[in-house]
Design an enzyme around this catalytic site. Structure first.
Site, PDB file in Angstrom:
ATOM      1  N   CYS A  90       0.829  -1.207   0.000  1.00 59.35           N
ATOM      2  CA  CYS A  90       0.000   0.000   0.000  1.00 59.35           C
ATOM      3  C   CYS A  90       0.870   1.267   0.000  1.00 59.35           C
ATOM      4  CB  CYS A  90      -0.996  -0.036   1.153  1.00 59.35           C
ATOM      5  SG  CYS A  90      -2.459   0.946   0.783  1.00 59.35           S
TER       6      CYS A  90
ATOM      7  N   HIS B 292      -3.719  -4.671   0.351  1.00 60.79           N
ATOM      8  CA  HIS B 292      -3.111  -5.268   1.547  1.00 60.79           C
ATOM      9  C   HIS B 292      -3.190  -6.798   1.465  1.00 60.79           C
ATOM     10  CE1 HIS B 292      -2.460  -1.659   3.980  1.00 60.79           C
ATOM     11  NE2 HIS B 292      -3.539  -1.181   3.392  1.00 60.79           N
TER      12      HIS B 292
ATOM     13  N   GLU C   2      -1.661  -8.920   3.009  1.00 59.95           N
ATOM     14  CA  GLU C   2      -1.507  -9.565   4.327  1.00 59.95           C
ATOM     15  C   GLU C   2      -2.836  -9.937   4.972  1.00 59.95           C
ATOM     16  OE1 GLU C   2      -0.795  -6.430   3.587  1.00 59.95           O
ATOM     17  OE2 GLU C   2      -1.199  -5.029   5.222  1.00 59.95           O
TER      18      GLU C   2
HETATM   19  N1  GLN Z   1      -1.716   6.781   2.907  1.00 56.99           N
HETATM   20  C1  GLN Z   1      -1.924   6.045   1.710  1.00 56.99           C
HETATM   21  C2  GLN Z   1      -3.307   6.266   1.124  1.00 56.99           C
HETATM   22  O1  GLN Z   1      -4.218   6.660   1.830  1.00 56.99           O
HETATM   23  C3  GLN Z   1      -1.674   4.565   1.923  1.00 56.99           C
HETATM   24  C4  GLN Z   1      -2.619   3.928   2.881  1.00 56.99           C
HETATM   25  C5  GLN Z   1      -2.132   2.601   3.419  1.00 56.99           C
HETATM   26  O2  GLN Z   1      -0.950   2.293   3.375  1.00 56.99           O
HETATM   27  N2  GLN Z   1      -3.030   1.817   3.963  1.00 56.99           N
HETATM   28  O3  GLN Z   1      -3.522   6.049  -0.014  1.00 56.99           O
END
Ligand code: GLN
Length: 560
Positions: free
Chosen positions: A398, A529, A531
């Site tokens: 992410c 994600h 994970e």
């Molecule tokens: N801050 C980034 C976004 O909002 C990544 C978010 C995250 O890593 N869950 O897109």
């Protein structure tokens, strides 16, 4: 349709928090599942927050995301990992969400003009929600974890809900208390008194536990079991020993050593439909993990570690578990090193940055997990660059992927001011930009539950690392972000050699970025994600591929 035969197991905590209630619930669920029964779990958090999405990970640990997009407590992740099943938003509730439901109902005149009171309306709303989760999942048994510890004001209405239900259906409800026995070192013994107090405290709200799960540094001896049973109105067989373990997945097997499954089934008058093989496969995994000797060193570069003098690995629990699952698959013992991103940023550590970066070479692979905001970002970007230039396997999750794209843009496309608009809305090179549909949310300060959340499909480009890892070109993964790779910069990045190997079906959103294998052994980032969908017996494909690359590096390193 009403589920008439439904049985309930409530799990509350005594003495103190953090003694493994979530793992206990997951393990009880696993044991029930081994009997061939359909089981589901509900987590109740006593917070006024409507969900876990607005909480800082150092406050409350990782925010787990369900397929349907609910942002919830990390225990939900444990339940899913143990059960190997998806849970839904009906399986999670907080004080805030219950009050919100009741107040909305009241505003809609659904209480027919009656006075709406804390008791009984709140406990009844809690029970209705629990029943709904059971009906949705067609469960024979529902296990409900009551957050917090008995004796707190915060969870009193949840305990009242159990009391009401137990009065109505005494034969269908089991209450387990997860307690803790302190040990003060050599010459001492496991102390049962705090557990006795915890039982008296729960007695005071009209509840008697049916089972006590006694957490302690080691297994309980017969004397301790007798003592707890005698003082807490229970039989010895109802005191279950829960010693410290290295591998959480061993907990259900430990509980079974004390016949927890049999005790619970007897109390609920349930018959098992035993599926022996499931349990054997699980035991085999534990044996493999315990006997795996060869190590694997993975560095996790993050910022949500520090809480006073403690390291809070809870902030990244799903990442840690996903690393473990993949390492177990290759029969390796994973060693996770926590690396603070600040150590790679000259703004924080003036002289040692180079030295700190060089230490990354000793690792088999590096992960930059998700995150928010500007703090620690430059340190992460420096670490990513070092991994790229030194061919250290790198996996970005992410925010980790977004920073990987920024790093690539800054050093390989000439966009040396590349940035995300999350940090600098006026950047001249916004390679990561806000999703158009998110702009109003920010302007209106509508932060709760408004990110791109939950499962979305993605298409994979053939002959890429990603496609090889998944073994298919259509996938579905869970999301939690507001920003994305800016479509306006995709061509520049692609021309410079970055491959977007995964994208949304309409090709608008970039989901996976990678470098080809002839350029780097594993330099890959994902907008989602992965994970959140990794299981002990079924590691997530990209984690597996990443660990495979890490092992290769180790082999080459050893040959040198
Ligand atoms: N801050 C980034 C976004 O909002 C990544 C978010 C995250 O890593 N869950 O897109």
């Amino acid at each position: 349709m009403k589920n008439k035969k439904l049985k309930y197991i409530f799990v509350a905590g005594g003495v103190m928090s953090g003694v493994g209630k979530g793992v206990s619930v997951s393990s009880i669920a696993k044991i029930i599942q081994w009997q061939g029964l359909k089981v589901t779990c509900v987590k109740i958090d006593p917070y006024v927050n409507v969900d876990a999405g607005t909480m800082n990970p150092t406050e409350h640990g990782e925010v787990f995301v369900l397929s349907d997009g609910l942002e919830c407590d990390q225990d939900m992740g444990n339940y899913e990992r143990f059960l190997g099943e998806n849970l839904s938003r009906s399986n999670y509730l907080t004080t805030g969400s219950i009050y919100l439901d009741v107040i909305k109902k009241e505003r809609a005149l659904k209480y027919d003009g009656r006075c709406v009171e804390v008791v009984p309306h709140i406990p009844l709303a809690i029970l209705a929600k629990i029943n709904q989760a059971a009906i949705e999942s067609q469960a024979d048994v529902i296990i409900v974890e009551i957050g917090g510890t008995v004796g707190e004001y915060q969870n009193i209405l949840f305990l009242e809900a159990i009391r009401i239900l137990k009065t109505k259906k005494p034969a269908d409800v089991v209450l387990a208390l997860v307690s803790w026995l302190p040990y003060q070192g050599l010459g001492s013994e496991l102390k049962t008194k705090p557990t006795q107090y915890a039982v008296r405290t729960i007695n005071a709200v009209g509840l008697q536990p049916d089972v006590i799960i006694a957490r302690a540094a080691f297994a309980l001896d017969q004397k301790r079991k007798e003592k707890i049973a005698f003082n807490c109105n229970l039989k010895e067989e109802e005191i279950i020993s829960a010693p410290d373990i290295k591998i959480i997945y061993e907990a259900p097997l430990n509980f079974e050593r004390d016949n927890l499954g049999r005790v619970i089934l007897k109390k609920l008058n349930l018959k098992k439909k035993y599926k022996k093989t499931d349990r054997l496969v699980w035991s085999k995994l534990i044996r493999t993990v315990k006997t795996a000797k060869a190590e694997l060193r993975i560095g996790v570069v993050g910022k949500y570690f520090a809480s006073g003098n403690f390291i809070l690995s809870d902030s990244y629990i799903s990442v840690i578990e996903a690393i473990k699952h993949a390492a177990y698959f290759f029969k390796r013992q994973p060693i996770i090193e926590w690396l603070s991103a600040d150590d790679f940023d000259p703004a924080y550590v003036k002289t040692k940055v180079k030295e700190n970066l060089l230490k990354l070479k000793k690792l088999d692979g590096v992960i930059v997990p998700g995150g928010f905001g500007s703090r620690a970002v430059e340190g992460k970007i420096n670490a990513i660059r070092f991994c790229r230039e030194n061919k250290i396997p790198f996996f970005g999750l992410c925010y980790g992927m977004q920073l990987m794209v920024i790093e690539f843009a800054r050093h390989l496309t000439g966009l040396n001011q590349a940035q995300t608009t999350e940090i600098d809305p006026a950047t001249p090179a916004p390679v990561i930009d806000i999703l158009p549909e998110q702009k109003n949310n920010l302007t209106n300060q509508a932060f709760g539950a408004t990110m791109r959340l939950g499962s979305y499909p993605a298409i994979l480009a053939e002959k890429t690392i990603a496609a090889k890892a998944y073994g298919q070109t259509k996938i579905s993964e869970r999301h939690r972000h507001r920003y994305e790779v800016n479509p306006a910069h995709v061509e520049t990045l692609t021309k410079a050699g970055l491959i977007f190997s995964g994208f949304s079906p309409d090709k608008r959103l970039m989901e996976i970025a990678e470098l080809p294998k002839n350029k780097h052994p594993f330099f890959l980032g994902v907008q989602f994600h992965p994970e959140f969908q990794s299981y002990p017996l079924k590691p997530q494909p990209l984690f597996k591929e990443f660990i495979r690359a890490c092992l290769k590096r180790r082999l080459i390193g050893n040959q040198k």
